[in-house]
Design a protein around this motif. Structure first.
Motif, mmCIF file in Angstrom:
data_model
loop_
_atom_site.group_PDB
_atom_site.id
_atom_site.type_symbol
_atom_site.label_atom_id
_atom_site.label_comp_id
_atom_site.label_asym_id
_atom_site.label_seq_id
_atom_site.Cartn_x
_atom_site.Cartn_y
_atom_site.Cartn_z
ATOM 1 N N HIS A 1 0.855 -1.198 0.000
ATOM 2 C CA HIS A 1 0.000 0.000 0.000
ATOM 3 C C HIS A 1 0.886 1.242 0.000
ATOM 4 O O HIS A 1 2.095 1.166 0.243
ATOM 5 C CB HIS A 1 -0.953 0.011 1.214
ATOM 6 C CG HIS A 1 -0.276 -0.181 2.547
ATOM 7 N ND1 HIS A 1 -0.968 -0.324 3.712
ATOM 8 C CD2 HIS A 1 1.040 -0.257 2.884
ATOM 9 C CE1 HIS A 1 -0.119 -0.467 4.724
ATOM 10 N NE2 HIS A 1 1.093 -0.430 4.243
ATOM 11 N N SER B 1 0.611 3.568 2.107
ATOM 12 C CA SER B 1 0.688 4.120 3.469
ATOM 13 C C SER B 1 2.133 4.239 3.956
ATOM 14 O O SER B 1 2.431 5.047 4.842
ATOM 15 C CB SER B 1 -0.107 3.239 4.438
ATOM 16 O OG SER B 1 -1.453 3.146 4.014
ATOM 17 N N GLN C 1 3.542 7.658 4.233
ATOM 18 C CA GLN C 1 3.231 8.452 5.439
ATOM 19 C C GLN C 1 4.467 8.524 6.333
ATOM 20 O O GLN C 1 4.863 9.601 6.798
ATOM 21 C CB GLN C 1 2.112 7.787 6.265
ATOM 22 C CG GLN C 1 0.744 7.802 5.635
ATOM 23 C CD GLN C 1 -0.320 7.338 6.640
ATOM 24 O OE1 GLN C 1 -0.123 7.393 7.857
ATOM 25 N NE2 GLN C 1 -1.446 6.877 6.128
ATOM 26 N N ARG D 1 0.220 -6.806 -4.783
ATOM 27 C CA ARG D 1 -0.270 -7.896 -3.935
ATOM 28 C C ARG D 1 -0.183 -9.192 -4.724
ATOM 29 O O ARG D 1 -0.382 -9.195 -5.952
ATOM 30 C CB ARG D 1 -1.740 -7.685 -3.549
ATOM 31 C CG ARG D 1 -2.063 -6.337 -2.922
ATOM 32 C CD ARG D 1 -2.106 -6.351 -1.413
ATOM 33 N NE ARG D 1 -2.235 -5.000 -0.894
ATOM 34 C CZ ARG D 1 -3.369 -4.482 -0.413
ATOM 35 N NH1 ARG D 1 -4.456 -5.226 -0.362
ATOM 36 N NH2 ARG D 1 -3.403 -3.245 0.045
ATOM 37 N N GLN E 1 -2.811 3.196 -5.848
ATOM 38 C CA GLN E 1 -3.503 3.838 -4.730
ATOM 39 C C GLN E 1 -3.086 5.304 -4.666
ATOM 40 O O GLN E 1 -2.063 5.699 -5.225
ATOM 41 C CB GLN E 1 -3.103 3.185 -3.400
ATOM 42 C CG GLN E 1 -3.687 1.807 -3.178
ATOM 43 C CD GLN E 1 -3.412 1.298 -1.770
ATOM 44 O OE1 GLN E 1 -2.460 1.728 -1.110
ATOM 45 N NE2 GLN E 1 -4.232 0.374 -1.319
ATOM 46 N N GLU F 1 -2.569 7.923 -1.448
ATOM 47 C CA GLU F 1 -2.600 8.112 -0.006
ATOM 48 C C GLU F 1 -2.790 9.604 0.286
ATOM 49 O O GLU F 1 -2.303 10.447 -0.470
ATOM 50 C CB GLU F 1 -1.227 7.668 0.551
ATOM 51 C CG GLU F 1 -1.181 7.440 2.020
ATOM 52 C CD GLU F 1 -1.822 6.108 2.404
ATOM 53 O OE1 GLU F 1 -2.101 5.280 1.522
ATOM 54 O OE2 GLU F 1 -2.033 5.910 3.619
ATOM 55 N N THR G 1 -4.691 3.538 12.047
ATOM 56 C CA THR G 1 -5.668 4.602 12.299
ATOM 57 C C THR G 1 -6.582 4.193 13.451
ATOM 58 O O THR G 1 -6.818 3.010 13.703
ATOM 59 C CB THR G 1 -6.545 4.877 11.052
ATOM 60 O OG1 THR G 1 -6.944 3.635 10.502
ATOM 61 C CG2 THR G 1 -5.831 5.708 10.033
HETATM 62 N N1 DAH Z 1 -3.436 1.156 3.326
HETATM 63 C C1 DAH Z 1 -4.816 0.691 3.349
HETATM 64 C C2 DAH Z 1 -4.987 -0.450 2.350
HETATM 65 O O1 DAH Z 1 -4.214 -0.602 1.473
HETATM 66 C C3 DAH Z 1 -5.743 1.809 2.996
HETATM 67 C C4 DAH Z 1 -5.770 2.876 4.051
HETATM 68 C C5 DAH Z 1 -6.648 2.777 5.091
HETATM 69 C C6 DAH Z 1 -4.923 3.949 4.005
HETATM 70 C C7 DAH Z 1 -6.718 3.722 6.091
HETATM 71 C C8 DAH Z 1 -4.964 4.923 5.008
HETATM 72 C C9 DAH Z 1 -5.882 4.789 6.053
HETATM 73 O O2 DAH Z 1 -4.171 5.977 5.013
HETATM 74 O O3 DAH Z 1 -5.925 5.756 6.998
HETATM 75 O O4 DAH Z 1 -5.919 -1.167 2.452
#
Ligand code: DAH
Length: 328
Positions: free
Chosen positions: A168, A170, A173, A194, A208, A210, A251
């Motif tokens: 992902h 994320s 971040q 994946r 994705q 973010e 989160t």
């Molecule tokens: N990283 C998660 C996924 O791939 C998606 C995601 C969910 C990103 C919540 C976020 C978050 O920043 O706050 O399923």
């Protein structure tokens, strides 16, 4: 003295020569230092002047002819070799060159451009992270230690124990929060991976985007307002949004966000308030700062927007599909 029969002899031998190397040998045989022509030219010296003139004209005419034969054979060999190389490359040189094709933007690029415009207009900066990530950035720092069930939920493609193709965006971040002190407002689009078998709704590689805000006042209602602006801006219409409680290790609280599309609720993103442990992991005091984050599926939005039913079409590179896009 050579006579003209040598010309025919050379012509026949030249026709049987199949490559440059053999042609060089033929040239040496007929025109080289030890050739009959050379011997004849030397022998001219022993003739009396009148006979020498005549013989010289004959020998030189023969020499010229031999040169022409060898040169012509060389031209043919080069042409044959070029034709063979072109055939091997599958190039059709007879194809007309005046077909001018105009490119079109890939649907994913168009979505990305639109998201970028909307995110910029809200004051977010773009950030990029590596596609080959470490376990730390993809999981550990996002409050997901190795033993955590969420690690096995994601069908991660591992390179070795410590390296993987990010599952992902994320991970960006963490990379950003390590570098930039709050207030932080970034979005990060990119490819994620994946170990999924491709079908109409799964692709081992997808995209994705973010989003992350960390400051002293960011609230859940800011998150909801941001997502509404982004999604409604993207679809160009007002939308019904639904936030369902969910779980992500990074989160708290966490939600899935659905949009009502053609009478059906469709999940488009995950989001939530940044978990205090994530902030503490990167040295940001979670008693002072707070934030929200979201991760949306660029492919999902693209498919909805452009009525694409099979995600594989986004990655097949099929020109008849791609050419439908508007021109650059
Ligand atoms: N990283 C998660 C996924 O791939 C998606 C995601 C969910 C990103 C919540 C976020 C978050 O920043 O706050 O399923």
């Amino acid at each position: 003295m050579v006579d003209e029969s040598i010309i025919e002899q050379c012509r026949q031998e030249a026709e049987n020569v199949a490559n440059q190397h053999d042609l060089d040998q033929l040239k040496a045989k007929y025109l080289g230092g030890k050739s009959a022509i050379r011997e004849s030219l030397k022998d001219l010296a022993s003739l009396d002047p009148q006979a020498r003139n005549q013989a010289s004209a004959t020998v030189n005419a023969i020499k010229k002819q031999l040169g022409v034969i060898i040169h012509e054979r060389k031209t043919v060999l080069v042409e044959e070799q070029t034709a063979r190389a072109l055939a091997e490359q599958g190039l059709d040189t007879a194809l007309s060159t005046d077909v001018w094709r105009q490119g079109a933007l890939h649907p994913l690029t168009k979505t990305f451009n639109q998201l970028k415009r909307l995110m910029y207009s809200m004051g977010f900066d773009v950030a990029f992270g590596p596609e080959a990530e470490t376990f730390y950035y993809n999981f550990t720092a996002l409050n997901t230690p190795r033993h955590h069930p969420a690690v096995t939920l994601q069908d991660t493609i591992y390179i070795d124990d410590d390296q993987l193709l990010r599952s992902h965006t994320s991970s960006v971040q963490i990379r950003m929060l390590e570098k930039v002190k709050p207030p932080v407002r970034i979005f990060s689009p990119g490819r994620v991976f994946r170990a999924d078998t491709p079908d109409a709704t799964h692709s081992p590689c997808f995209m994705q985007c973010e989003g992350l805000v960390v400051d002293q006042t960011a609230t859940l209602s800011d998150l909801i307002a941001t997502l509404r602006y982004l999604l409604e801006g993207f679809f160009g219409q007002s939308l019904d949004l639904r936030f369902r409680p969910s779980y992500f290790p990074f989160t708290q609280p966490s939600f899935e966000c659905d949009i009502l599309f053609k009478g059906r609720w469709l999940e488009v993103l995950g989001c939530g308030m940044v978990h205090p442990d994530v902030l503490d992991n990167v040295g940001i005091d979670s008693s002072v700062y707070q934030g929200y984050a979201f991760g949306l599926g660029i492919d999902r939005l693209t498919m909805l927007r452009y009525h694409i039913e099979d995600i594989r079409q986004l990655y097949d590179g099929d020109l008849s599909f791609l050419a439908q896009g508007e021109v650059l």
